[in-house]
Design an enzyme around this catalytic site. Structure first.
Site, mmCIF file in Angstrom:
data_model
loop_
_atom_site.group_PDB
_atom_site.id
_atom_site.type_symbol
_atom_site.label_atom_id
_atom_site.label_comp_id
_atom_site.label_asym_id
_atom_site.label_seq_id
_atom_site.Cartn_x
_atom_site.Cartn_y
_atom_site.Cartn_z
ATOM 1 C CB CYS A 135 -0.914 -0.013 1.222
ATOM 2 S SG CYS A 135 -1.868 1.499 1.398
ATOM 3 C CB CYS A 138 -0.389 2.603 4.095
ATOM 4 S SG CYS A 138 -1.874 1.919 3.377
ATOM 5 C CG ASP A 139 3.474 1.389 4.190
ATOM 6 O OD1 ASP A 139 2.987 1.860 5.231
ATOM 7 O OD2 ASP A 139 3.335 0.191 3.860
#
Ligand SMILES: Cc1cc2nc3c(=O)[nH]c(=O)nc-3n(C[C@H](O)[C@H](O)[C@H](O)COP(=O)(O)OP(=O)(O)OC[C@H]3O[C@@H](n4cnc5c(N)ncnc54)[C@H](O)[C@@H]3O)c2cc1C
Length: 404
Positions: A135, A138-139
């Site tokens: 993801c 997200c990261d």
């Protein structure tokens, strides 16, 4: 007395949220059980450019937050928990959760989505969360000015590669196809080809992710030359498809070979009162707009199902005298004529006449295997006691009724 919800939705991605909006707007008491963050996969992507009417004006988190607000506005309730089991108790279904709670509901909409498929290469498991990610949204910010590798070439992979260029120094995309060929839609592919931070490694697959406690590089195999090359990288983002989250449903409803839920166009599954929507079902296009459309259909089907079942229970199964259930169709003249005769003939002090339009009440007709119109079943004490299917006439009905 234990509360019985009209509709319980498992999973709060776009499919579940749309079902919530349609369900609660139709005055169904509606509960959503979500194990993580409301919004599902859609809330993990900033690039949300294809939801009708929102071009360039929204992100995944923003769009799904609006959907949540919309559902709450109509009265949808939300609970944070993970559903582990469904027990079919007939018209009511019992849902059991990880926290040990139980919910009773008349209908269930499964919208549990899918999760990223793991590649299964050496180093992937050990370095997950230590540079290996599924993801970018997200990261990505962990990789400011660093080099990352993206595996995959569909829409998700290329969109996420583009998103990563906002942070990373260089994004290398490993593609299994020949040079210039991507599975992503042309408009997304074109944007990636033009981005100076993105490089492609064609005809190749990831062999290994290397690193001592943190990602340091990858080995890549060229499928044509069989050559293995080494690339330095601080992060690896994998987008090679998804698997449906249906483990807890194996013994409950019918799944296909890959674990996706099989539904019809009304989003009905193999079990009465259980519907499936969005990425978790067998379908052609897995997107926010199709998940939302599925949700709308499922909630409408569920509402119809509840009305049908409650009518049948009250009028037929719990009736205090024998009931003549007459199956007719507006397009069948013979059934209309006989219906008019039965309305005159049947002694309503002794019997009850319930007319089932087979077009509008397909499920009940199917349940009692009614394929010919007109047909008729006499119910006594809630049980189907006598069926008339072929050449039903007023005389045959009178003769049959005399036995009750
Ligand atoms: C990186 C990425 C980018 C994307 N970009 C786009 C895009 O630009 N445009 C677009 O249209 N689509 C995009 N998609 C696809 C889109 O996000 C999905 O098609 C959509 O989110 C599917 O919605 P859904 O409701 O079916 O499931 P999901 O969004 O997957 O939601 C399922 C929810 O169910 C919950 N859940 C699962 N199991 C349980 C359980 N047992 N109990 C309780 N809760 C449970 C999960 O936590 C999750 O929140 C993208 C997807 C990804 C991953």
């Amino acid at each position: 007395m234990e509360k019985v919800y009209d509709m319980t939705i498992i999973g709060a991605g776009p499919g579940g949220l749309a079902a919530g909006i349609y369900g609660s707007r139709s005055k169904l008491s509606t509960l959503v059980i979500e194990k993580g963050k409301v919004g599902g996969q859609a809330a993990t992507t900033e690039e949300m450019e294809n939801y009708p009417g929102f071009f360039g004006k929204t992100t995944g988190p923003e769009l799904t937050a609006k959907m949540e607000e919309h559902a709450k506005l109509f009265g949808t309730e939300f609970v944070k928990d993970q559903v582990e089991n469904i027990i079919d108790e007939g018209f009511a279904k019992r849902i059991k959760t990880k926290n040990g709670d139980e919910y009773l509901t008349k209908t269930i909409v499964i919208s549990t989505g899918a999760e990223p498929r793991v590649l299964g290469v050496k180093g992937e498991g050990a370095l997950r969360g230590k540079g290996v990610s599924y993801c970018a949204t997200c990261d990505a910010d962990f990789f400011e000015d660093l080099d990352v590798v993206v595996v995959g070439n569909g829409d998700s992979a290329i969109e996420e590669a583009l998103f990563l260029t906002k942070f990373a120094a260089k994004v290398t995309v490993i593609v299994i196809h020949d040079e210039g060929v991507l599975d992503a839609t042309p408009v997304i592919a074109e944007r990636a080809f033009k981005n100076p931070k993105i490089e492609f490694v064609w005809n190749s697959v990831l062999e290994e992710i290397k690193g001592d406690g943190i990602v340091e590089g990858v080995s890549v195999k060229n499928l044509k030359t069989k050559e293995i090359s080494e690339l330095e990288a601080n992060g690896v983002f994998i987008y090679v498809g998804t698997v449906p989250k249906t483990d807890f449903l194996k013994d409950v409803i019918k799944l296909d070979d890959r674990g996706y839920i099989i539904t019809n166009e009304m989003m009905e599954t193999s079990k009465d009162g259980i519907y499936a929507v969005g990425d978790v079902r067998q379908k052609f296009l897995r997107q926010v707009v199709t998940a939302a459309a599925d949700g709308a259909i499922a909630a409408t089907s569920a509402e119809k199902y509840i009305a049908e079942e409650e009518m049948f229970k009250e009028e037929v199964l719990e009736a205090d005298k024998p009931v003549v259930v007459y199956f007719w169709s507006p397009g069948n003249e013979e059934s209309l004529d006989l219906m008019a005769e039965l309305e005159k003939e049947i002694d309503t002090d002794k019997y009850k006449l319930v007319k089932i339009d087979t077009y509008r009440n397909m499920r009940i007709s199917r349940r009692y295997e009614i394929s010919e119109i007109p047909s008729l079943i006499i119910f006594k004490d809630g049980n189907p006691s006598l069926t008339l299917k072929d050449n039903v006439t007023k005389e045959k009905v009178s003769e049959s009724l005399s036995k009750f």
